[in-house]
Design an enzyme around this catalytic site. Structure first.
Site, PDB file in Angstrom:
ATOM      1  N   TYR A  70       5.242  -2.671   1.085  1.00  0.00           N
ATOM      2  CA  TYR A  70       4.551  -1.389   0.924  1.00  0.00           C
ATOM      3  C   TYR A  70       5.605  -0.306   0.717  1.00  0.00           C
ATOM      4  O   TYR A  70       6.513  -0.161   1.535  1.00  0.00           O
ATOM      5  CB  TYR A  70       3.723  -1.105   2.186  1.00  0.00           C
ATOM      6  N   THR A 180     -18.238  -5.510  -0.109  1.00  0.00           N
ATOM      7  CA  THR A 180     -18.406  -5.577   1.353  1.00  0.00           C
ATOM      8  C   THR A 180     -17.320  -4.812   2.095  1.00  0.00           C
ATOM      9  O   THR A 180     -17.369  -4.725   3.325  1.00  0.00           O
ATOM     10  CB  THR A 180     -18.352  -7.044   1.832  1.00  0.00           C
ATOM     11  N   VAL A 183     -14.075   0.488   2.450  1.00  0.00           N
ATOM     12  CA  VAL A 183     -14.006   1.559   1.443  1.00  0.00           C
ATOM     13  C   VAL A 183     -15.268   1.540   0.590  1.00  0.00           C
ATOM     14  O   VAL A 183     -15.908   2.578   0.375  1.00  0.00           O
ATOM     15  CB  VAL A 183     -12.758   1.401   0.529  1.00  0.00           C
ATOM     16  N   ARG A 203     -18.129 -11.379  -3.206  1.00  0.00           N
ATOM     17  CA  ARG A 203     -17.804 -12.792  -3.410  1.00  0.00           C
ATOM     18  C   ARG A 203     -19.024 -13.662  -3.113  1.00  0.00           C
ATOM     19  O   ARG A 203     -19.850 -13.313  -2.256  1.00  0.00           O
ATOM     20  CB  ARG A 203     -16.645 -13.201  -2.507  1.00  0.00           C
TER      21      ARG A 203
HETATM   22  C1  COO Z   1      -0.310  -7.343  -2.386  1.00  0.00           C
HETATM   23  C2  COO Z   1       0.162  -5.958  -2.875  1.00  0.00           C
HETATM   24  C3  COO Z   1      -1.005  -5.122  -3.399  1.00  0.00           C
HETATM   25  C4  COO Z   1       1.206  -6.135  -4.001  1.00  0.00           C
HETATM   26  O1  COO Z   1       0.634  -6.808  -5.084  1.00  0.00           O
HETATM   27  P1  COO Z   1       1.452  -7.196  -6.389  1.00  0.00           P
HETATM   28  O2  COO Z   1       0.530  -7.910  -7.273  1.00  0.00           O
HETATM   29  O3  COO Z   1       2.163  -6.038  -6.927  1.00  0.00           O
HETATM   30  O4  COO Z   1       2.500  -8.209  -5.787  1.00  0.00           O
HETATM   31  P2  COO Z   1       3.762  -8.857  -6.459  1.00  0.00           P
HETATM   32  O5  COO Z   1       3.686  -8.812  -7.942  1.00  0.00           O
HETATM   33  O6  COO Z   1       4.932  -8.275  -5.784  1.00  0.00           O
HETATM   34  O7  COO Z   1       3.555 -10.347  -6.024  1.00  0.00           O
HETATM   35  C5  COO Z   1       4.572 -11.283  -6.198  1.00  0.00           C
HETATM   36  C6  COO Z   1       4.176 -12.531  -5.471  1.00  0.00           C
HETATM   37  O8  COO Z   1       4.084 -12.262  -4.061  1.00  0.00           O
HETATM   38  C7  COO Z   1       2.816 -13.087  -5.876  1.00  0.00           C
HETATM   39  O9  COO Z   1       2.902 -14.493  -5.752  1.00  0.00           O
HETATM   40  P3  COO Z   1       3.109 -15.429  -7.044  1.00  0.00           P
HETATM   41  O10 COO Z   1       1.979 -15.081  -7.967  1.00  0.00           O
HETATM   42  O11 COO Z   1       3.020 -16.810  -6.460  1.00  0.00           O
HETATM   43  O12 COO Z   1       4.440 -15.057  -7.560  1.00  0.00           O
HETATM   44  C8  COO Z   1       1.888 -12.570  -4.806  1.00  0.00           C
HETATM   45  O13 COO Z   1       0.745 -13.366  -4.603  1.00  0.00           O
HETATM   46  C9  COO Z   1       2.783 -12.599  -3.576  1.00  0.00           C
HETATM   47  N1  COO Z   1       2.363 -11.586  -2.620  1.00  0.00           N
HETATM   48  C10 COO Z   1       2.264 -10.258  -2.861  1.00  0.00           C
HETATM   49  N2  COO Z   1       1.844  -9.634  -1.770  1.00  0.00           N
HETATM   50  C11 COO Z   1       1.666 -10.572  -0.833  1.00  0.00           C
HETATM   51  C12 COO Z   1       2.012 -11.825  -1.372  1.00  0.00           C
HETATM   52  N3  COO Z   1       1.933 -12.962  -0.673  1.00  0.00           N
HETATM   53  C13 COO Z   1       1.531 -12.860   0.590  1.00  0.00           C
HETATM   54  N4  COO Z   1       1.177 -11.704   1.171  1.00  0.00           N
HETATM   55  C14 COO Z   1       1.228 -10.548   0.479  1.00  0.00           C
HETATM   56  N5  COO Z   1       0.860  -9.396   1.044  1.00  0.00           N
HETATM   57  O14 COO Z   1      -0.902  -8.055  -3.363  1.00  0.00           O
HETATM   58  C15 COO Z   1      -1.244  -7.326  -1.193  1.00  0.00           C
HETATM   59  O15 COO Z   1      -0.783  -7.445  -0.066  1.00  0.00           O
HETATM   60  N6  COO Z   1      -2.590  -7.210  -1.408  1.00  0.00           N
HETATM   61  C16 COO Z   1      -3.582  -7.241  -0.340  1.00  0.00           C
HETATM   62  C17 COO Z   1      -3.611  -5.919   0.404  1.00  0.00           C
HETATM   63  C18 COO Z   1      -3.800  -4.772  -0.530  1.00  0.00           C
HETATM   64  O16 COO Z   1      -4.724  -4.697  -1.300  1.00  0.00           O
HETATM   65  N7  COO Z   1      -2.916  -3.806  -0.440  1.00  0.00           N
HETATM   66  C19 COO Z   1      -3.040  -2.600  -1.229  1.00  0.00           C
HETATM   67  C20 COO Z   1      -2.274  -1.620  -0.563  1.00  0.00           C
HETATM   68  S1  COO Z   1      -2.623   0.031  -1.061  1.00  0.00           S
HETATM   69  C21 COO Z   1      -3.379   0.666   0.334  1.00  0.00           C
HETATM   70  O17 COO Z   1      -4.019  -0.025   1.068  1.00  0.00           O
HETATM   71  C22 COO Z   1      -3.214   2.045   0.596  1.00  0.00           C
HETATM   72  C23 COO Z   1      -3.669   2.626   1.727  1.00  0.00           C
HETATM   73  C24 COO Z   1      -3.484   4.032   1.991  1.00  0.00           C
HETATM   74  C25 COO Z   1       0.872  -5.229  -1.748  1.00  0.00           C
HETATM   75  P1  NAP Z   2     -11.757  -4.337   4.569  1.00  0.00           P
HETATM   76  O1  NAP Z   2     -12.843  -3.515   5.128  1.00  0.00           O
HETATM   77  O2  NAP Z   2     -10.902  -5.135   5.470  1.00  0.00           O
HETATM   78  O3  NAP Z   2     -12.416  -5.326   3.484  1.00  0.00           O
HETATM   79  C1  NAP Z   2     -11.659  -6.244   2.809  1.00  0.00           C
HETATM   80  C2  NAP Z   2     -12.405  -6.609   1.547  1.00  0.00           C
HETATM   81  O4  NAP Z   2     -11.605  -7.466   0.743  1.00  0.00           O
HETATM   82  C3  NAP Z   2     -13.713  -7.336   1.774  1.00  0.00           C
HETATM   83  O5  NAP Z   2     -14.640  -6.827   0.856  1.00  0.00           O
HETATM   84  C4  NAP Z   2     -13.362  -8.784   1.459  1.00  0.00           C
HETATM   85  O6  NAP Z   2     -14.463  -9.475   0.920  1.00  0.00           O
HETATM   86  C5  NAP Z   2     -12.352  -8.599   0.365  1.00  0.00           C
HETATM   87  N1  NAP Z   2     -11.422  -9.710   0.238  1.00  0.00           N
HETATM   88  C6  NAP Z   2     -10.650 -10.250   1.206  1.00  0.00           C
HETATM   89  N2  NAP Z   2      -9.877 -11.220   0.713  1.00  0.00           N
HETATM   90  C7  NAP Z   2     -10.171 -11.319  -0.600  1.00  0.00           C
HETATM   91  C8  NAP Z   2      -9.732 -12.160  -1.656  1.00  0.00           C
HETATM   92  N3  NAP Z   2      -8.798 -13.089  -1.459  1.00  0.00           N
HETATM   93  N4  NAP Z   2     -10.289 -11.988  -2.878  1.00  0.00           N
HETATM   94  C9  NAP Z   2     -11.231 -11.049  -3.099  1.00  0.00           C
HETATM   95  N5  NAP Z   2     -11.684 -10.223  -2.143  1.00  0.00           N
HETATM   96  C10 NAP Z   2     -11.170 -10.361  -0.905  1.00  0.00           C
HETATM   97  O7  NAP Z   2     -10.767  -3.490   3.666  1.00  0.00           O
HETATM   98  P2  NAP Z   2     -10.610  -1.922   3.470  1.00  0.00           P
HETATM   99  O8  NAP Z   2      -9.874  -1.342   4.605  1.00  0.00           O
HETATM  100  O9  NAP Z   2     -11.905  -1.344   3.046  1.00  0.00           O
HETATM  101  O10 NAP Z   2      -9.646  -1.934   2.183  1.00  0.00           O
HETATM  102  C11 NAP Z   2     -10.126  -2.440   0.952  1.00  0.00           C
HETATM  103  C12 NAP Z   2      -9.014  -2.358  -0.076  1.00  0.00           C
HETATM  104  O11 NAP Z   2      -8.722  -0.999  -0.334  1.00  0.00           O
HETATM  105  C13 NAP Z   2      -7.710  -2.985   0.366  1.00  0.00           C
HETATM  106  O12 NAP Z   2      -7.125  -3.581  -0.749  1.00  0.00           O
HETATM  107  C14 NAP Z   2      -6.869  -1.792   0.796  1.00  0.00           C
HETATM  108  O13 NAP Z   2      -5.514  -2.070   0.710  1.00  0.00           O
HETATM  109  C15 NAP Z   2      -7.327  -0.796  -0.244  1.00  0.00           C
HETATM  110  N6  NAP Z   2      -7.113   0.611   0.073  1.00  0.00           N
HETATM  111  C16 NAP Z   2      -6.352   1.307  -0.799  1.00  0.00           C
HETATM  112  C17 NAP Z   2      -6.175   2.643  -0.648  1.00  0.00           C
HETATM  113  C18 NAP Z   2      -5.357   3.398  -1.642  1.00  0.00           C
HETATM  114  O14 NAP Z   2      -5.104   4.579  -1.452  1.00  0.00           O
HETATM  115  N7  NAP Z   2      -4.918   2.753  -2.700  1.00  0.00           N
HETATM  116  C19 NAP Z   2      -6.737   3.297   0.446  1.00  0.00           C
HETATM  117  C20 NAP Z   2      -7.550   2.563   1.322  1.00  0.00           C
HETATM  118  C21 NAP Z   2      -7.729   1.215   1.118  1.00  0.00           C
HETATM  119  P3  NAP Z   2     -15.316 -10.592   1.700  1.00  0.00           P
HETATM  120  O15 NAP Z   2     -16.419  -9.854   2.385  1.00  0.00           O
HETATM  121  O16 NAP Z   2     -15.804 -11.429   0.592  1.00  0.00           O
HETATM  122  O17 NAP Z   2     -14.379 -11.276   2.640  1.00  0.00           O
END
Ligand code: COO
Ligand code: NAP
Length: 375
Positions: A70, A180, A183, A203
């Site tokens: 992050y 679901t 957000v 899903r």
């Molecule tokens: C993460 C992420 C959103 C980053 O996603 P990216 O697609 O930019 O990730 P990378 O290109 O760096 O990924 C490279 C690699 O690492 C890839 O695997 P391969 O395809 O096999 O090469 C990814 O699957 C893997 N990867 C990336 N992140 C993770 C990971 N493996 C395990 N764990 C993690 N975390 O995709 C992510 O964590 N997404 C889920 C949570 C999410 O949606 N975060 C958004 C954050 S914005 C937010 O919430 C703001 C709030 C205020 C970090």
């Molecule tokens: P949350 O309540 O924990 O819900 C998670 C959601 O992700 C559920 O709808 C779940 O669906 C789905 N999910 C989980 N694993 C998944 C997968 N492998 N493939 C597809 N869907 C999957 O989450 P939240 O706090 O609302 O956050 C939702 C998203 O918004 C997150 O990615 C978070 O990082 C992002 N976010 C971003 C910002 C920003 O400023 N960019 C701000 C806030 C939140 P099921 O019900 O099917 O499990």
């Protein structure tokens, strides 16, 4: 707020704080980096705003921070009795004001507040702020809304309000995946309050019908479809137009999943529309059909509330004001039933138990996890 105020009159200002901290990050085992620290705060508490924590959620971005994936990072210091510089985990939570310095008139003991910015560290029993302007009052919200309004509430508010000039009373839609999520449920309610229709993709699951029903009845989603319907081109051609009704326009796509799901919601958009990506729950890259860019003028943009708040903190203050009004008007409901709460009893939970609870909450699936402090 009066009872809380009275209670605080008899509450002693603490000499020691307890926080969940980390010095390093780990993608493989992010819970392994956490420890509980007990320490004497370095601030002069007489001259500070002292807060006690009421609740904090565990958000995907908090986990991303512990994983080291992050880009927004807290400063690490030696303030918490650690050998290596450390930061307190967590980016949001709701706090109760315990005491304010002499002359501070904008806050009163008993007020509920949230930090304006991320990276302040919220997984702690007490926190200290020096300026009231770094806090926003959230009196009037219930515990669960107050603890989540900063990240998910403001995100949903801005996603719906800041990008499309909606025509009220027309058959205008937004489409979103992860219908679901916390957000998405707020997006749905804010959209409904504005007269915008929502097509929520969720899903596939055995209890699809009952989950869809709840999203419609409780949160006001207009229609709910499954990912397999989302990805089915014949569904899109034949069934979807009937679901949407005459002269429907899908003007905005909200993507928090990535991968195939993002292509499929983008395909539903009208010409020259916008897809905002704000999450990547599938951990797959956002994929978009070439033709949408070339022939349909699609715009794909990212959204990050943390950056928006840094650039325009006043907007967050305004968003929260509107959010509280929507909550008061019954347009946004408490997420209480959607949350799995974990109790931190400040009198009886020991450090080992607290760490275990937090680790389990991070690993928890299904409902959003929230730690609630019992005072
Ligand atoms: C993460 C992420 C959103 C980053 O996603 P990216 O697609 O930019 O990730 P990378 O290109 O760096 O990924 C490279 C690699 O690492 C890839 O695997 P391969 O395809 O096999 O090469 C990814 O699957 C893997 N990867 C990336 N992140 C993770 C990971 N493996 C395990 N764990 C993690 N975390 O995709 C992510 O964590 N997404 C889920 C949570 C999410 O949606 N975060 C958004 C954050 S914005 C937010 O919430 C703001 C709030 C205020 C970090
Ligand atoms: P949350 O309540 O924990 O819900 C998670 C959601 O992700 C559920 O709808 C779940 O669906 C789905 N999910 C989980 N694993 C998944 C997968 N492998 N493939 C597809 N869907 C999957 O989450 P939240 O706090 O609302 O956050 C939702 C998203 O918004 C997150 O990615 C978070 O990082 C992002 N976010 C971003 C910002 C920003 O400023 N960019 C701000 C806030 C939140 P099921 O019900 O099917 O499990």
């Amino acid at each position: 707020m009066l009872p809380a105020f009275r209670r605080l009159m008899s509450t002693k200002i603490p000499t020691h704080f307890k926080s969940v901290v980390y010095s390093a990050e780990s993608l493989e085992e992010c819970t392994s980096v956490l420890s509980i620290q007990n320490y004497k705060p370095r601030e002069d508490l007489e001259k500070s705003i002292v807060l006690r924590t009421l609740a904090f959620p565990i958000n995907p971005s908090d986990i991303n921070q512990l994983q080291g994936v992050y880009p927004s990072k807290p400063e690490k210091t030696l303030d918490y009795s650690t050998h290596e510089p450390a930061a307190i985990a967590g980016n949001e939570g709701v706090f109760e004001v315990m005491s304010v310095p002499k002359g501070e008139t904008s806050l009163t003991a008993g007020d509920w507040v949230i930090p304006v910015q991320a990276n302040n560290g919220t997984w702690s029993n007490y926190r200290v702020f020096s300026k009231a302007t770094d806090l926003i009052k959230v009196n009037g919200l219930d515990l669960y809304s107050a603890a989540t309004v900063s990240v998910n509430g403001c995100t949903a508010y801005q996603l719906v309000n800041n990008y499309v000039a909606w025509n009220k009373g027309s058959n205008e839609w937004l489409v979103q995946n992860a219908g679901t999520s916390s957000v998405s449920k707020i997006v749905t309610q804010i959209a409904k309050a504005k007269g915008i229709k929502t097509l929520s993709v969720i899903r596939d699951r055995d209890n699809f019908d009952s989950v869809a029903q709840v999203l419609q009845d409780k949160f006001g989603a207009t229609k709910v479809i499954s990912e397999s319907q989302n990805n089915d081109k014949s569904f899109n051609k034949e069934t979807l137009p009937k679901l949407l009704g005459p002269d429907a326009r899908i003007r905005l796509a909200l993507n928090s999943v990535g991968g195939k799901s993002s292509s499929a919601i983008a395909r539903k958009l009208e010409k020259n529309a916008l897809m905002l990506t704000y999450g990547g729950m599938s951990k797959q890259p956002v994929t978009l059909p070439t033709s949408l860019h070339i022939f349909k003028g699609l715009t794909s943009k990212g959204f990050w509330i943390t950056e928006n708040n840094k650039k325009n903190p006043q907007e967050k203050v305004e968003n929260i004001k509107d959010f509280i009004q929507l909550y008061r008007d019954g347009k946004i409901i408490s997420p209480k039933e959607e949350i799995n709460t974990v109790d931190w009893d400040v009198h009886s939970t020991n450090d080992e138990q607290l760490l275990e609870m937090i680790k389990n909450a991070i690993d928890g699936t299904g409902k959003k996890q929230m730690v609630v402090l019992k005072w």
